[in-house]
Design a protein around this motif. Structure first.
Motif, PDB file in Angstrom:
ATOM      1  N   VAL A 127       0.838  -1.193   0.000  1.00 48.83           N
ATOM      2  CA  VAL A 127       0.000   0.000   0.000  1.00 48.83           C
ATOM      3  C   VAL A 127       0.880   1.252   0.000  1.00 48.83           C
ATOM      4  N   PHE A 128       1.899   1.259   0.842  1.00 44.98           N
ATOM      5  CA  PHE A 128       2.817   2.399   0.930  1.00 44.98           C
ATOM      6  C   PHE A 128       3.501   2.643  -0.412  1.00 44.98           C
ATOM      7  N   ASP A 129       3.975   1.565  -1.044  1.00 49.29           N
ATOM      8  CA  ASP A 129       4.671   1.703  -2.324  1.00 49.29           C
ATOM      9  C   ASP A 129       3.751   2.248  -3.407  1.00 49.29           C
ATOM     10  N   ASN A 130       2.497   1.825  -3.399  1.00 51.22           N
ATOM     11  CA  ASN A 130       1.535   2.351  -4.365  1.00 51.22           C
ATOM     12  C   ASN A 130       1.412   3.859  -4.238  1.00 51.22           C
ATOM     13  N   LEU A 131       1.360   4.337  -3.005  1.00 54.22           N
ATOM     14  CA  LEU A 131       1.238   5.778  -2.784  1.00 54.22           C
ATOM     15  C   LEU A 131       2.528   6.512  -3.150  1.00 54.22           C
ATOM     16  N   GLU A 132       3.654   5.889  -2.851  1.00 52.70           N
ATOM     17  CA  GLU A 132       4.934   6.510  -3.217  1.00 52.70           C
ATOM     18  C   GLU A 132       5.047   6.680  -4.726  1.00 52.70           C
ATOM     19  N   LEU A 133       4.629   5.649  -5.462  1.00 49.91           N
ATOM     20  CA  LEU A 133       4.701   5.715  -6.922  1.00 49.91           C
ATOM     21  C   LEU A 133       3.784   6.780  -7.499  1.00 49.91           C
ATOM     22  N   SER A 134       2.792   7.191  -6.721  1.00 51.67           N
ATOM     23  CA  SER A 134       1.799   8.157  -7.214  1.00 51.67           C
ATOM     24  C   SER A 134       2.144   9.601  -6.885  1.00 51.67           C
ATOM     25  N   LEU A 135       3.190   9.825  -6.106  1.00 53.04           N
ATOM     26  CA  LEU A 135       3.585  11.187  -5.770  1.00 53.04           C
ATOM     27  C   LEU A 135       3.923  11.973  -7.029  1.00 53.04           C
ATOM     28  N   LYS A 136       3.640  13.256  -7.001  1.00 60.15           N
ATOM     29  CA  LYS A 136       3.953  14.106  -8.144  1.00 60.15           C
ATOM     30  C   LYS A 136       5.435  14.426  -8.118  1.00 60.15           C
ATOM     31  N   THR A 137       6.212  13.612  -8.818  1.00 57.81           N
ATOM     32  CA  THR A 137       7.664  13.767  -8.837  1.00 57.81           C
ATOM     33  C   THR A 137       8.173  13.610 -10.265  1.00 57.81           C
ATOM     34  N   ASP A 138       9.430  13.871 -10.446  1.00 58.62           N
ATOM     35  CA  ASP A 138      10.074  13.662 -11.739  1.00 58.62           C
ATOM     36  C   ASP A 138      10.206  12.159 -11.977  1.00 58.62           C
ATOM     37  N   LYS A 139       9.516  11.637 -12.988  1.00 63.68           N
ATOM     38  CA  LYS A 139       9.458  10.192 -13.218  1.00 63.68           C
ATOM     39  C   LYS A 139      10.507   9.684 -14.216  1.00 63.68           C
ATOM     40  N   ARG A 140      11.422  10.553 -14.634  1.00 63.52           N
ATOM     41  CA  ARG A 140      12.443  10.088 -15.568  1.00 63.52           C
ATOM     42  C   ARG A 140      13.425   9.142 -14.873  1.00 63.52           C
ATOM     43  N   LEU A 142      16.846   8.769 -14.370  1.00 64.42           N
ATOM     44  CA  LEU A 142      17.886   9.144 -13.417  1.00 64.42           C
ATOM     45  C   LEU A 142      17.330   9.669 -12.100  1.00 64.42           C
ATOM     46  N   PRO A 143      16.390  10.616 -12.136  1.00 63.37           N
ATOM     47  CA  PRO A 143      15.831  11.083 -10.852  1.00 63.37           C
ATOM     48  C   PRO A 143      15.181   9.968 -10.056  1.00 63.37           C
ATOM     49  N   THR A 144      14.502   9.051 -10.738  1.00 61.77           N
ATOM     50  CA  THR A 144      13.849   7.937 -10.042  1.00 61.77           C
ATOM     51  C   THR A 144      14.876   6.970  -9.472  1.00 61.77           C
ATOM     52  N   LEU A 145      15.945   6.713 -10.226  1.00 59.42           N
ATOM     53  CA  LEU A 145      16.965   5.747  -9.817  1.00 59.42           C
ATOM     54  C   LEU A 145      17.718   6.208  -8.576  1.00 59.42           C
ATOM     55  N   PHE A 146      18.027   7.498  -8.516  1.00 56.63           N
ATOM     56  CA  PHE A 146      18.883   7.995  -7.438  1.00 56.63           C
ATOM     57  C   PHE A 146      18.122   8.715  -6.325  1.00 56.63           C
ATOM     58  N   SER A 147      16.831   8.764  -6.431  1.00 58.27           N
ATOM     59  CA  SER A 147      16.070   9.544  -5.459  1.00 58.27           C
ATOM     60  C   SER A 147      15.732   8.736  -4.222  1.00 58.27           C
ATOM     61  N   ARG A 148      15.372   9.432  -3.180  1.00 57.17           N
ATOM     62  CA  ARG A 148      14.848   8.808  -1.974  1.00 57.17           C
ATOM     63  C   ARG A 148      13.800   9.739  -1.382  1.00 57.17           C
ATOM     64  N   LEU A 149      12.894   9.168  -0.647  1.00 57.50           N
ATOM     65  CA  LEU A 149      11.810   9.961  -0.080  1.00 57.50           C
ATOM     66  C   LEU A 149      12.334  10.980   0.927  1.00 57.50           C
ATOM     67  N   THR A 150      11.765  12.162   0.875  1.00 56.00           N
ATOM     68  CA  THR A 150      12.096  13.198   1.842  1.00 56.00           C
ATOM     69  C   THR A 150      11.131  13.085   3.022  1.00 56.00           C
ATOM     70  N   PRO A 151      11.476  13.670   4.156  1.00 52.74           N
ATOM     71  CA  PRO A 151      10.545  13.673   5.295  1.00 52.74           C
ATOM     72  C   PRO A 151       9.182  14.269   4.938  1.00 52.74           C
ATOM     73  N   THR A 152       9.189  15.300   4.100  1.00 53.26           N
ATOM     74  CA  THR A 152       7.924  15.918   3.683  1.00 53.26           C
ATOM     75  C   THR A 152       7.063  14.937   2.912  1.00 53.26           C
ATOM     76  N   GLN A 153       7.695  14.163   2.032  1.00 52.10           N
ATOM     77  CA  GLN A 153       6.947  13.197   1.232  1.00 52.10           C
ATOM     78  C   GLN A 153       6.437  12.036   2.082  1.00 52.10           C
ATOM     79  N   ILE A 154       7.229  11.615   3.051  1.00 55.05           N
ATOM     80  CA  ILE A 154       6.788  10.554   3.965  1.00 55.05           C
ATOM     81  C   ILE A 154       5.583  11.038   4.767  1.00 55.05           C
ATOM     82  N   ASP A 155       5.647  12.283   5.223  1.00 56.92           N
ATOM     83  CA  ASP A 155       4.506  12.869   5.946  1.00 56.92           C
ATOM     84  C   ASP A 155       3.284  12.926   5.049  1.00 56.92           C
ATOM     85  N   ARG A 156       3.500  13.236   3.759  1.00 52.82           N
ATOM     86  CA  ARG A 156       2.393  13.309   2.816  1.00 52.82           C
ATOM     87  C   ARG A 156       1.724  11.938   2.659  1.00 52.82           C
ATOM     88  N   ILE A 157       2.530  10.891   2.535  1.00 53.84           N
ATOM     89  CA  ILE A 157       1.985   9.537   2.406  1.00 53.84           C
ATOM     90  C   ILE A 157       1.242   9.142   3.673  1.00 53.84           C
TER      91      ILE A 157
END
Length: 291
Positions: A127-140, A142-157
């Motif tokens: 369930v958590f991963d589904n919501l993470e994948l739905s965040l409005k982020t850069d989906k290309r 490189l950004p997806t490969l090297f990114s990690r969730l920020t505290p703000t995004q975790i709070d959003r989920i």
């Protein structure tokens, strides 16, 4: 901090590079109206799916669309979201965004989210991963490969999980959820992308009475901060959530008002609610004859 951490920080999900950022402007709702649909027409092989349809939705309202099969409800949503091109008419998101000049991705980026009748969650992900994948982020890549969730995004989920009532199921595989919970998760996936307008198609189809009640509470809670348009056939559910109901018939708006006004409207009774009443009467007569 390691080199990998430095790279991840550079490509973190909330990092926006100016030269890559999409050109956007705010949705102008100075007139308290968020959706303008005017003189909309669309034909399929001679069949008039939309016929001079006019619809106006206030910012922050919860509007229900009802109508018999073929009335134009799904086709209207297809046009609003860019899935289908109309023959003529205008569709504006706020006063400044002509949706007919944009594709599906651009419309979604503006803040219009759509939920189809059948849940389309990633069943092999949590369930958590589904919501993470739905965040409005850069989906290309490189950004997806090297990114990690920020505290703000975790709070959003976490906030979305609480809203949809699945906080205790965050690490459960989506495929293990009940039908109703999958519907709530998909609504949550829309919320994770932070839309301004939600288009929800038959959210309570196949739900239990308890799930239906919970869905009514959920959708009602979303209105105000967001605008919600619900297409539904369950009249009791519509009555429980709607302040304004729009009835479509043969591609046009037949009537609009409160549920009480709609149910007492002679035209609606004749072409829509009347059909159900006649069907129910016939069923009762059949029971009497068999008895």
């Amino acid at each position: 901090m390691s080199a990998l951490d430095n790279t991840r920080e550079l490509f973190r999900r909330d990092q926006v590079w100016p030269f890559l950022a999409p050109a956007q402007s705010r949705v102008n709702v100075d007139n308290q109206m968020i959706l303008y649909v005017e003189d909309l027409n669309l034909s399929f092989d001679g069949f008039k799916a939309l016929n001079n349809l006019n619809l106006y939705i206030n910012d922050g309202e919860l509007r229900c669309l009802i109508g018999a099969n073929g009335a134009g409800k799904t086709t209207l949503m297809d046009v609003i979201t860019g899935k289908t091109q109309c023959d003529s008419g205008t569709v504006y998101f706020g006063q400044n965004h002509n949706l007919l000049n944009k594709d599906e991705a651009e419309i979604a980026q503006l803040g219009i989210g759509r939920k189809f009748q059948k849940p389309t969650v990633f069943e092999e992900q949590t369930v958590f991963d589904n919501l993470e994948l739905s965040l409005k982020t850069d989906k290309r890549v490189l950004p997806t490969l090297f990114s990690r969730l920020t505290p703000t995004q975790i709070d959003r989920i976490d906030e979305v999980l609480k809203t949809i009532g699945l906080a205790e199921h965050r690490f459960m595989l989506a495929g293990a959820l009940s039908h109703g919970q999958k519907q709530w998760l998909e609504i949550g996936m829309l919320l994770a992308a932070d839309p301004r307008l939600l288009l929800i198609d038959e959210p309570v189809a196949g739900m239990t009475a308890q799930e239906t009640e919970r869905t009514a509470e959920l959708l009602t809670s979303l209105a105000g901060e967001r605008t919600v348009i619900v297409v539904e056939h369950d009249m009791e559910f519509v009555r429980s959530i709607a302040r304004t109901v729009t009835v479509l018939h043969q591609g046009s708006v037949l009537a609009e008002g409160t549920m009480d006004q709609i149910q007492s409207n002679k035209d609606v009774i004749e072409v829509y609610l009347g059909e159900e009443a006649v069907g129910e009467k016939g069923a009762e007569q059949g029971k009497g004859e068999r008895a």
